[in-house]
Each structure stands twice: as C-alpha cells, then as structure tokens.
Design an enzyme around this catalytic site. Structure first.
Site, short mmCIF file in Angstrom:
data_model
loop_
_atom_site.label_atom_id
_atom_site.label_comp_id
_atom_site.label_asym_id
_atom_site.label_seq_id
_atom_site.Cartn_x
_atom_site.Cartn_y
_atom_site.Cartn_z
N TYR A 263 44.79 65.20 31.47
CA TYR A 263 43.90 64.06 31.71
C TYR A 263 44.48 62.78 31.11
O TYR A 263 44.51 61.74 31.76
CB TYR A 263 42.52 64.35 31.12
CG TYR A 263 41.49 63.28 31.43
CD1 TYR A 263 40.89 63.22 32.68
CD2 TYR A 263 41.11 62.35 30.46
CE1 TYR A 263 39.95 62.26 32.97
CE2 TYR A 263 40.17 61.38 30.74
CZ TYR A 263 39.58 61.34 31.99
OH TYR A 263 38.65 60.37 32.29
N LYS B 88 45.60 59.25 33.07
CA LYS B 88 45.02 57.94 32.77
C LYS B 88 46.07 56.97 32.23
O LYS B 88 45.98 55.76 32.48
CB LYS B 88 43.84 58.08 31.81
CG LYS B 88 42.65 58.83 32.42
CD LYS B 88 42.18 58.20 33.73
CE LYS B 88 40.95 58.89 34.31
NZ LYS B 88 40.50 58.27 35.58
#
Length: 255
Positions: free
Chosen positions: A159, A163
C-alpha cells in the site's frame, strides 16, 4: 484602491467525475462537489450502490448520476471516457488495500493493489486529461493518496509503495499538464473510518496504535475530507499544482 476578492469555491457549470464513489470517501467527495454546484458523475463497480448514492445526492438538491464502471478494466474505462463529455474535475479516489507482513505478501495481492491504486489511477487521469487538452480546457485532477504516501508502516509495504507512486506520478503530471491549465494535486488523509477500514478498527490494539499517532486524538470521518476536495477543485487553489494536501491529524509531522 483595488481590494482583492477571495476566489470562489463554487463549482457551478463544471462537470466532475469521482471514482470509487459508492460509499466512504468517494461518496463524501461527490456530495461536497455537488453541494458546491458541480454536475457530478459517480463511478463504482456496483451499479446498485452508485445509483443509490447518486439518487441521495439528487434528493439533497445536487446534480448527480451514477455509472457502473470498473476502473481496472482499462478498455471499458477508456471507451466510456471517450463517449462522455469532458470532465473539468477528476477525483481519482478508487483504491484498495490488502494488509500483510512484507515477508508474507503474495504476488496476487501485490498485483491487485497496484492495479487499482496505480495503474487504474494513472490511465483514468490520462483519459480525462487528454479530453481536456483536446478541447483546450483547464481542469483539476485530484489523486487521492494517503499519509502512507509520505511514510512507511508495518503490514502496509505494498500500500505504501502504491501511494508513494501516486505522489510521484502526480508531480510529473503537474509538470507536463501545467501549460494546459490543468492542475494535479494529491489529497492525503490519515485513517478514515469507512466501510472499508471499519473492520481494522475492531482490533482494539490497532485502533489504540493509530490513535497514538494522531495529534488531534481521533480517527477521521468522511466529512473531514469534503472541504479539502472542494478547495482543490475550485479557483481557491488556482496556484496549487504538484502538491500534497495533508489531512493526517499531524501523523507525518513526527514520523
């Protein structure tokens, strides 16, 4: 004497697309844009959910419609963008996560999270921008990133990687599209309690660890991002591009 006038945060006459808009942050963003006067198209995989959300916005006095769209399906998304009128505003919100320890992360989970958070976000932004450039129109692209695009965290290696990628592509997009009057920024929330994240907070130890990092002492709610979305979409942020707007309750201030 000339008295400066505050730029308006109204969005009347502008069309906005919000992905992942059936619930949570996407629905909050769509509601905020509609309340500011934009005509909003809500996109999500579930036709029932997205159409019910659009109907609720209309009942509240906004202009909204729903479209069943899986942004991971690049061919279908591209075809739909080509046949619909240009969008002045994009909130690139569709996203996902499959938390796992780095040593236990599987290829399928890595590919799935990158497909949604990076690949789909990149190409839907490209499709929206291409149409704006073709028509000689300015616009605002808001890529929903995260505080995790600026720090690292356990069980969130993939994740965080996605990002950080969103942050990088946003800066590069801003550099290329500025000459066309298209601004590109990221919105970086902390943990927001939504249907997707709620199960995480059922773990008391996890909730306490999160709260310990949040300087304002509470987990975020969808309403916390609404004003920021309107700001980034509107003329109030006319000189802002290639930047990250942090809504992290101070998480990154000491990380």
């Amino acid at each position: 004497m000339h008295i400066p006038v505050t730029p308006s945060m109204r969005l009347d006459g502008r069309r906005a697309l919000v992905t992942g808009a059936g619930r949570g942050l996407g629905l909050a963003a769509a509601s905020a844009l509609a309340a500011a006067g934009a005509e909003v198209v809500l996109a999500a995989r579930s036709p029932q959910e997205v159409n019910e959300s659009a109907a609720a916005i209309r009942e509240a006095g906004g202009t909204a419609s729903g479209v069943a769209l899986d942004v991971v399906d690049l061919d279908a998304t591209s075809a739909w963008l080509e046949q619909t009128p240009a969008f002045d505003i994009l909130v690139n919100n569709a996203g996902t996560n499959r938390p796992a320890a780095f040593l236990d992360t599987e290829v399928g989970d890595y590919d799935f999270v990158f497909d949604v958070n990076v690949r789909a976000a990149f190409f839907i932004a490209q499709g929206v921008a291409r149409k704006l450039v073709r028509e000689g129109r300015p616009g605002s692209i808001i890529n929903v990133s995260s505080q995790m695009g600026h720090v690292g965290a356990t069980r969130r290696t993939v994740y965080c990687a996605t990002k950080h990628a969103v942050e990088g592509m946003t800066k590069a997009m801003a550099a290329e599209l500025g000459a066309n009057g298209i601004r590109v920024n990221t919105l970086c929330p902390t943990f927001i309690e939504t249907p997707m994240t709620k199960p995480f907070f059922d773990d008391r130890a996890f909730r306490d660890a999160v709260l310990n990092k949040l300087k304002l002492g509470r987990v975020g709610i969808p309403e916390d991002i609404m004003g920021a979305v309107v700001f980034l979409a509107s003329d109030a942020s006319a000189l802002m591009t290639g930047s990250a707007l942090m809504l992290d309750s101070g998480w990154t201030s000491t990380s």
